[in-house]
Design a protein around this motif. Structure first.
Motif, mmCIF file in Angstrom:
data_model
loop_
_atom_site.group_PDB
_atom_site.id
_atom_site.type_symbol
_atom_site.label_atom_id
_atom_site.label_comp_id
_atom_site.label_asym_id
_atom_site.label_seq_id
_atom_site.Cartn_x
_atom_site.Cartn_y
_atom_site.Cartn_z
ATOM 1 N N GLU A 62 11.993 9.702 6.944
ATOM 2 C CA GLU A 62 11.526 8.331 6.691
ATOM 3 C C GLU A 62 10.349 8.297 5.722
ATOM 4 O O GLU A 62 10.114 7.283 5.052
ATOM 5 C CB GLU A 62 11.120 7.668 8.011
ATOM 6 N N PRO A 98 1.160 0.210 13.467
ATOM 7 C CA PRO A 98 2.085 1.338 13.345
ATOM 8 C C PRO A 98 2.391 1.624 11.878
ATOM 9 O O PRO A 98 2.475 0.693 11.062
ATOM 10 C CB PRO A 98 3.338 0.848 14.085
ATOM 11 N N LYS A 128 7.061 6.163 9.563
ATOM 12 C CA LYS A 128 6.574 7.035 10.626
ATOM 13 C C LYS A 128 7.056 8.477 10.466
ATOM 14 O O LYS A 128 8.231 8.724 10.200
ATOM 15 C CB LYS A 128 7.053 6.520 11.987
ATOM 16 N N LYS A 183 7.470 8.851 16.327
ATOM 17 C CA LYS A 183 7.365 7.531 16.948
ATOM 18 C C LYS A 183 7.378 7.653 18.458
ATOM 19 O O LYS A 183 8.035 8.534 19.036
ATOM 20 C CB LYS A 183 8.466 6.595 16.465
ATOM 21 N N GLU A 242 8.717 5.859 20.659
ATOM 22 C CA GLU A 242 9.972 5.510 21.339
ATOM 23 C C GLU A 242 10.945 6.694 21.418
ATOM 24 O O GLU A 242 11.936 6.635 22.144
ATOM 25 C CB GLU A 242 10.661 4.350 20.601
ATOM 26 N N ALA A 246 2.993 9.540 17.980
ATOM 27 C CA ALA A 246 2.485 8.255 17.498
ATOM 28 C C ALA A 246 1.976 8.448 16.076
ATOM 29 O O ALA A 246 1.390 9.485 15.757
ATOM 30 C CB ALA A 246 1.352 7.750 18.391
ATOM 31 N N HIS A 247 2.239 7.463 15.237
ATOM 32 C CA HIS A 247 1.773 7.503 13.851
ATOM 33 C C HIS A 247 1.227 6.128 13.496
ATOM 34 O O HIS A 247 1.980 5.164 13.386
ATOM 35 C CB HIS A 247 2.912 7.892 12.909
ATOM 36 N N GLU A 248 -0.077 6.049 13.390
ATOM 37 C CA GLU A 248 -0.747 4.764 13.180
ATOM 38 C C GLU A 248 -1.564 4.773 11.886
ATOM 39 O O GLU A 248 -2.054 5.819 11.448
ATOM 40 C CB GLU A 248 -1.680 4.471 14.361
#
Length: 344
Positions: free
Chosen positions: A19, A74, A78, A81, A83, A102-104
């Protein structure tokens, strides 16, 4: 979906994240020069609809609108993630984690195209406060072992957006190279009964040659074996292992120290590209961290690393892992000390 793949030969991870190919200006740096309009910038105040819903913000009004000092959203592209399944899978001689994590994106300030030497002291504090808040929130997820807080700036710092921003990537495993550093620090503590950080700070304070600046709780140093020209590290002098453990007054002090340090670097280097990283220790105990986890506060110290990206890496650096630095750390420290004296 991304995968955190383990290389059994080199004993390291690689994060395979297709992505990320869709990032703006990912491989066309000339386009960045054209992305300077506030109207087009997804991180500018008033353009909140151009980002996903915010996770956190310093504001006194409703979310996802103007009136903020920092925002966290977010990452649209990413690398991992939250999810995704929390699952490690064996595949022949290999293993990998599903793309869990997590990618913020932390939008540092509403102000567009702002150099860090132009930040106000409040902007530094709000930025650090936001990073601390996200770190302390995510560490409550027991699936997350490691959090990388970092800031990329400029083309050679791998930034693809000109608006000031930082990032956070949380992983279900501790990167192997960082694990090696942690074990080295723990081994030193076991042998000498004191933290390697305390030993370095004590020696540099006494020697003064590479000590750039010192406040009550922080020391700014040009590392003895600096891998990059004008590389600078800020270490906490107290027994605090993570940004998450700093109180508000220490956060304010760090904001002042970082402001002076970045101003000095800009004075010496001009408008330079760089990376900033925070050395956050593992968040949970597991099979890889259990031999040192309970001693973390004793052997580890919170620190910030500022790496100017003045020169490109070549085959020797990539092949050997040894960096060639053409600038003496002692000379860099002397120049930075002189600049800080001008600003105080």
């Amino acid at each position: 979906m991304s995968e955190l793949r383990y290389d059994p030969l080199r004993d390291e991870y690689a994060l395979i994240a297709p992505e990320r190919l869709h990032r703006p200006d990912c491989y066309r740096p000339e386009e960045r020069k054209r992305r300077k309009s506030k109207r087009e910038c997804p991180f500018c105040e008033g353009n909140e609809s151009m980002t996903p819903h915010e996770i956190f913000a310093i504001r006194e009004n409703d979310p996802d609108g103007p009136g903020w000092k920092t925002r966290v959203v977010p990452n649209l592209y990413k690398a991992v993630k939250i999810e995704a399944p929390w699952q490690q899978i064996e595949s022949g001689p290999y293993s990998y984690w599903e793309g869990f994590g997590a990618h913020e994106v932390i939008i540092d300030t509403p102000r567009h195209l702002l150099r860090m030497d132009e930040w106000s002291r409040d902007e530094y504090y709000n930025w650090l406060y936001t990073l601390r808040s996200r770190l302390n929130d995510l560490k409550n997820d027991l699936r997350i072992l490691h959090i990388s807080l970092f800031k990329n700036h400029g083309h050679y710092g791998a930034s693809t957006q000109p608006h000031p921003h930082s990032q956070l990537i949380a992983l279900p495993a501790v990167p192997k190279e960082f694990l090696k550093t942690l074990r080295n620090a723990h081994d030193y503590f076991s042998r000498h009964g004191r933290s390697i950080f305390d030993a370095v700070i004590s020696y540099e304070r006494e020697n003064e040659e590479r000590l750039v600046y010192e406040s009550e709780n922080f020391a700014v140093i040009s590392p003895y074996a600096s891998a990059y020209a004008f590389e600078t590290e800020i270490f906490c002098k107290r027994e605090i292992a993570s940004l998450g453990g700093l109180c508000d007054s220490s956060l304010s002090e760090l904001a002042r120290v970082m402001s002076l340090t970045l101003k000095a670097l800009y004075r010496q280097l001009g408008d330079f590209d760089f990376n900033i990283t925070f050395n956050t220790p593992p968040l949970q105990k597991n099979g890889e961290t259990e031999d040192f986890f309970d001693d973390t506060r004793n052997f580890w110290r919170f620190g910030v690393r500022i790496v100017p990206r003045l020169f490109r890496l070549g085959g020797f650096e990539i092949g050997s892992g040894v960096q060639i630095n053409p600038v003496l750390p002692e000379e860099a420290a002397s120049l930075l000390r002189d600049s800080i004296e001008e600003f105080e």
